[in-house]
Design a protein around this motif. Structure first.
Motif: not given
Length: 257
Positions: A86-97
């Protein structure tokens, strides 16, 4: 499994620089990619809330280790998770390890390696929101089902509310809900369900038809069953109201972090 994010391709650092979108202290939700046992004993997606510590030059994200009831959550190294930023630029998703667990200036950190590019959050009806909501339900007759499917009968006004059983919803989405019951029902059984959601500070009643898509006895809880339902013959206006409730509750939750 269903996800409320669109899936995206393998991580390419030249295509999407993480540091351009994610900053230290941004709020984070870490979601398990497989279902696990939740505190209520049912199976579901575990969600951990925390924040970004920093983003390194090689686009590895360091995340503050989440806590539950004052205890650190030691997510396993090599574990794979779906992360929402939840950033100031919007809401983003990623898969991580999870590549490592370290300590910096007295703060316990998860070192997360990007597996996919960041992808802007898109609202999806199948995001399941964990909750505890009272519900009443009963099995619908074939005559009622035919009436609802043809549009002659409206669940919100025409179905009999007698002989309703009580249950507790443990998660809900725009596509269906999951509840705990004292009875098991065959797959494809259609239930009439009633519950209320607080939307914009008002309690809104819902009366819906929903089909059983999963039913199983809860492990170590004899006589209690996990039932998953999929709404049937639901119009988009009602579905959007349920989604609105979920997003309002998510915003309230994030403010408490």
């Amino acid at each position: 499994m269903d996800s409320f994010y669109n899936l995206i391709g393998k991580y390419d650092p030249d295509e999407f620089r993480v540091e351009n979108y994610i900053s230290p202290n941004d709020k984070v939700e870490i979601r398990s990619l497989v279902e696990v046992t939740l505190p209520d004993g049912t199976e579901g997606i575990r969600v951990y809330k925390t924040s970004v510590y920093d983003v390194t030059d090689n686009n590895t994200i360091r995340i503050v280790m989440p806590m539950e009831q004052t205890k650190l959550v030691l997510l396993p190294i090599d574990g794979r998770y779906e992360v929402c930023f939840f950033s100031q630029n919007g809401v983003y998703k990623a898969d991580v390890r999870i590549a490592d667990r370290i300590k910096i200036n007295g703060i316990y950190i998860l070192v997360a390696e990007m597996l996919t590019n960041l992808h802007r959050y898109q609202r999806r009806e199948y995001y399941r929101f964990n909750c505890v909501i009272e519900m009443n339900y009963r099995v619908m007759s074939q005559e009622e089902l035919e009436g609802v499917s043809s549009g002659v009968i409206s669940p919100s006004s025409d179905l009999d509310e007698n002989d309703m059983k009580e249950a507790m919803i443990v998660d809900i989405s725009g596509g269906g809900l999951r509840f705990v019951a004292e009875e098991q029902y065959p797959i494809d059984t259609v239930l009439f369900v009633e519950f209320s959601l607080e939307i914009e500070d008002e309690m809104m009643p819902f009366a819906l038809a929903a089909k059983v898509i999963y039913a199983s006895e809860i492990e170590n809880r004899e006589g209690e069953y996990e039932i998953r339902l999929q709404y049937v013959y639901i119009n988009n206006t009602i579905r959007e109201e349920i989604i609105k409730f979920i997003f309002e509750e998510e915003r309230k939750s994030r403010k408490k972090w």
